[in-house]
Structure formats: C-alpha cells, structure tokens
Write a protein that holds these residues in place. Structure first.
Motif, PDB file in Angstrom:
ATOM      1  N   ALA A 112      43.349  44.353  28.637  1.00  0.00           N
ATOM      2  CA  ALA A 112      42.351  44.089  29.563  1.00  0.00           C
ATOM      3  C   ALA A 112      41.045  44.196  28.972  1.00  0.00           C
ATOM      4  O   ALA A 112      40.109  43.571  29.411  1.00  0.00           O
TER       5      ALA A 112
ATOM      6  N   TYR B 267      41.732  43.843  34.583  1.00  0.00           N
ATOM      7  CA  TYR B 267      42.927  44.891  35.083  1.00  0.00           C
ATOM      8  C   TYR B 267      43.844  44.356  36.039  1.00  0.00           C
ATOM      9  O   TYR B 267      45.135  44.163  35.764  1.00  0.00           O
TER      10      TYR B 267
ATOM     11  N   THR C  49      46.339  48.135  28.433  1.00  0.00           N
ATOM     12  CA  THR C  49      44.736  48.704  28.660  1.00  0.00           C
ATOM     13  C   THR C  49      44.002  47.818  27.778  1.00  0.00           C
ATOM     14  O   THR C  49      43.006  47.320  27.700  1.00  0.00           O
TER      15      THR C  49
END
Length: 459
Positions: A370, A384, A367
């Motif tokens: 991203a 993502y 995460t």
C-alpha cells in the motif's frame, strides 16, 4: 521471657504464642537486626545515654553473636517470639545488665521498621544486578540477530515484518523501566526510622542523624508516627516486582509459543527443559511455564500488602507483621525466576530459517504494498483498498504478493511496475524501517549498544 512480660500475670497460651510469633520468617533479618542494634548502641554511647564502655561492650558482643549465627555455632531459637527478642535475649544472657541497656530509647516498632528497610535495600541491589544481567543478555542476542527477519504480531495474527533483535529489545525496554522503578523505590526507602520509638520519639537526647549515617541511610525520617507505621516502601517494592514479573510472564508466554512445533522459532537448551514421564518425544519449556505461573504469586503479594495496610490507623498495628511474609515472598520469587531465566535466554538457540519461512506467509508485507502506491501519488485509503483486494485474490488463488505476476498487479492499478517486487521484499521492508524505534538492523544494533553503554554492561 517476652519483652513485654512485666504487665502480664500469665504465660501466653502456647497456640496463641505460635500464632503471634514471627521468628519463622523474620529470622532472615538477623544480620540487619544486629547491624541496627550496633548502630543504636554506638549512638547511645556517643550521646552519653549509656556509658561509652558499656556501649563498646554491647557492640563487640553483638558482632560475636552475628559471627556465630553466620557460621552456625549459634542456632536461632525457634521458640523465641521474633528475631529481635532472640538477639536481645542472647545478648542479655551473655552480658547481664549491660545487655539490658541496649533497648534504651528504642521500641520494637522502630526496630522492626529499620530491619525491614535495611534488608530490602540489600535485596533491591541484588535484583537490580540480576535485571541488568538479563538486559545484557537480551542486547547480546539482539546484536547476534539484528538482521533475522520474523513476523511481528497483533492479536496473535501475523502483521508486519520485524527482526528478532528488535523483538528482544522491546523486552530490554521493559526491564530498563523495571530498573528505574527499583531505583526510585530505593530513594524513597532511604530514610532511617530508628529513634521514632513506639510512635512518639523519646525524651532521651538521641542523635538520629548519626544512627542513620552509621547504617548507610541518606537521612532520618521526619515524623515519628510515620516512621514506625510507613510500609509504602514494601508496597512500592512489591509493585515493582509484580510489574517485572508480568514482563517475565509475557516473555515466557512467547518463548513457550516459539518452542512449539507450530512456531519452532527457538529451541531451549536441554539444561533448561524437561521431558515427559510417558511421551518420549516431548521437550517441555517448564522453566518459562513456572515463571509465567509464579507471576501470580507476586501479584498476590502486592494485593496482600495493599489490603493489609488500607484500613490501618496510625501508628503501629499487629496487622503490619504480615508485611514480611508477603514482601519476602515477592523478593524471593523474582530472584528465583531471574536466576533460572537469564541463563535460559542466554543459551537459547535461535532458528532464523523458521522465522523467515513464517514471515513469508500471512501477507505481512501488505502495508508496504500500500505504501508503494502512496509513493506513486495514490491516497492511502485507496491504496489500502486495492492492496486488500490483492490479498483477497492471493488467498483465493493460493498465491503470495511475491508470486503474483506484474501483469496481474496492473489489473488492480496501472501504478504498479517492477519496483513493487523490491518494495515488498521482506528484507527491504525491514531495512527501510529506519525511523527511530524501528526494526531496521542498523537501528537494532545502535539501540542495543546504546542500552549497554547506558547501563555499563559488558558482553
């Protein structure tokens, strides 16, 4: 002699008597029964319902009976129908006619209700103190482990990096809500039913507010029917206990996992573990397993109370005798579990290296990878997708996001530069989560201190 024997011409069948009797479980309320009787007799004397000197005599003898029960001089007769019958019978045997005046303007219905409330009010305070102690231990452990990185999970899959202190404080939040529920229950329990009689009050000039005050209640109940038939306080306390036990059960499940060789995040002290009768290498988290199992008892106790009450018309019905075993068991279960659980957590050894090693696997910084691209101007959904492709590449090539060289990163997006390695550092991933409620070490310390200050807990 039964309190209700005058209407009947035959003795109660012995087996039926055993079935009807509650002395085996309500004898634990001997102190509360005598406290209620002393308050009632004091009020009767003050109101002139009985002679003031007889009132004093009754109160003095009741105090003697209590002292003798507590020091073991007087043994409770297990053949008595209930604790109320036993105490009144003992008083009458000692004082004769004066003892028989105690039950003036009182029914066993309001007597039972006040005894249970007095007993549960005390138990609420005990449980409150134990939960506060557990929260204090959790906050202490959280401060000690505020910077220990571990994997956070969803669906039991490694998800994002957090700190062990942050994880512990999640349970501290749950247990604070348990405290709040107990406090709310105590407030609604704090009305004295004495003076409600069997269901319709009495024609005697009682001072119910005086009785309530003598027993430490905030006030008297406002409706005599409700005063004797209300068991909301039992159901509500059982619900509080069931929820607290669910919290303990969830925590126990994680401790059991963490103790396994597959995780090895913590090690329980020998004093809170057991071994195997056949496998010498075993160290079993039996305390946590028992707590997890006993949560079912508390849930069952709540179900018993709800089911017992759901079809009862006003006012008192004998079904309500079933309230005591259920609520007493719920109270005992939580008390017993906390007694073992708190020192187990306090002495638990944390293994930070194993937590950090587990956090390094599973791409829990994906995460953050991203988010790095988003910071470079890329829409989150595109970032993502690219990060997902990177993870797939790593899995196929037995690499991690940390070991992928920069030139390979650039084949996925030209926006990657050397800053990506700082962005996906587990420590940086955690330290950067400073948003309120996040796992950054400074947040963990601030939250733990805030909780301790709020509860007035010293560590």
């Amino acid at each position: 002699m039964k309190l209700w024997a005058g209407r009947f011409h035959k003795e109660l069948d012995q087996k039926t008597n055993d079935f009807n009797s509650s002395i085996s479980f309500d004898s634990r309320m001997a102190k509360e029964d005598i406290e209620g009787s002393v308050a009632h007799a004091t009020m009767l004397g003050a109101c002139g319902v009985i002679d003031a000197k007889e009132s004093e005599k009754i109160c003095a003898e009741l105090q003697k009976i209590l002292a003798e029960i507590e020091d073991g001089t007087l043994e409770i007769d297990r053949e008595a129908e209930d604790i109320h019958t036993f105490v009144e019978g003992e008083l009458t045997a000692r004082l004769g006619a004066a003892g028989k005046r105690l039950h003036t303007a009182r029914s066993r219905n309001d007597q039972v209700a006040v005894d249970v409330k007095l007993y549960l009010k005390k138990q609420c305070k005990t449980l409150h103190g134990q939960i506060k102690e557990l929260i204090g231990v959790l906050c202490k452990k959280a401060l000690e482990n505020s910077g220990v990185v571990m994997p956070g999970y969803t669906h039991m899959q490694r998800a994002q990096p957090i700190t062990f202190g942050h994880h512990l404080l999640a349970y501290a939040e749950m247990f604070q809500r348990d405290l709040s529920r107990l406090e709310d229950t105590e407030k609604r329990m704090d009305e004295c039913p004495l003076g409600s009689g069997a269901l319709a009050g009495t024609t005697y000039p009682l001072n119910r507010e005086m009785t309530a005050s003598l027993l430490g209640f905030a006030g008297a109940t406002n409706n005599s029917l409700d005063g004797v038939s209300d068991r909301d306080f039992c159901m509500e306390l059982a619900a509080d206990i069931a929820i607290a036990m669910v919290h303990l059960s969830r925590f126990s499940e994680e401790i059991i996992l963490w103790c396994s060789w597959e995780f090895k995040f913590v090690e329980l002290d020998d004093a809170f573990s057991t071994g195997s009768s056949i496998m010498p290498q075993k160290k079993n988290p039996d305390i946590a397993e028992l707590v997890r199992g006993k949560s079912g008892r508390a849930i069952g106790d709540l179900t018993t109370l709800l089911t017992m009450m759901k079809g009862l018309p006003l006012a008192y019905n004998k079904d309500m005798q079933e309230d005591k075993e259920a609520i007493f068991d719920a109270v005992d279960t939580l008390h017993m579990c906390l007694t073992a659980f708190v020192p187990m957590i306090d002495t638990m050894r944390v293994l930070p290296q194993n937590m950090r090693k587990a956090a390094a696997k599973g791409f829990i910084n994906a995460t953050d990878c991203a988010d790095y691209l988003v910071g470079k101007g890329m829409p989150f959904r595109d970032a993502y997708k690219i990060t997902g492709e990177l993870v797939a590449y790593c899995i196929e090539n037995e690499q991690t996001l940390e070991t992928v060289p920069l030139d390979k990163y650039k084949t996925f997006s030209e926006l990657f530069d050397n800053g990506i390695f700082d962005a996906i550092s587990l420590e940086n991933c955690v330290n950067g989560r400073k948003v309120l409620g996040g796992p950054a070490p400074e947040n963990v310390c601030a939250q733990a201190k805030r909780v301790l200050q709020k509860l007035g807990v010293q560590i």
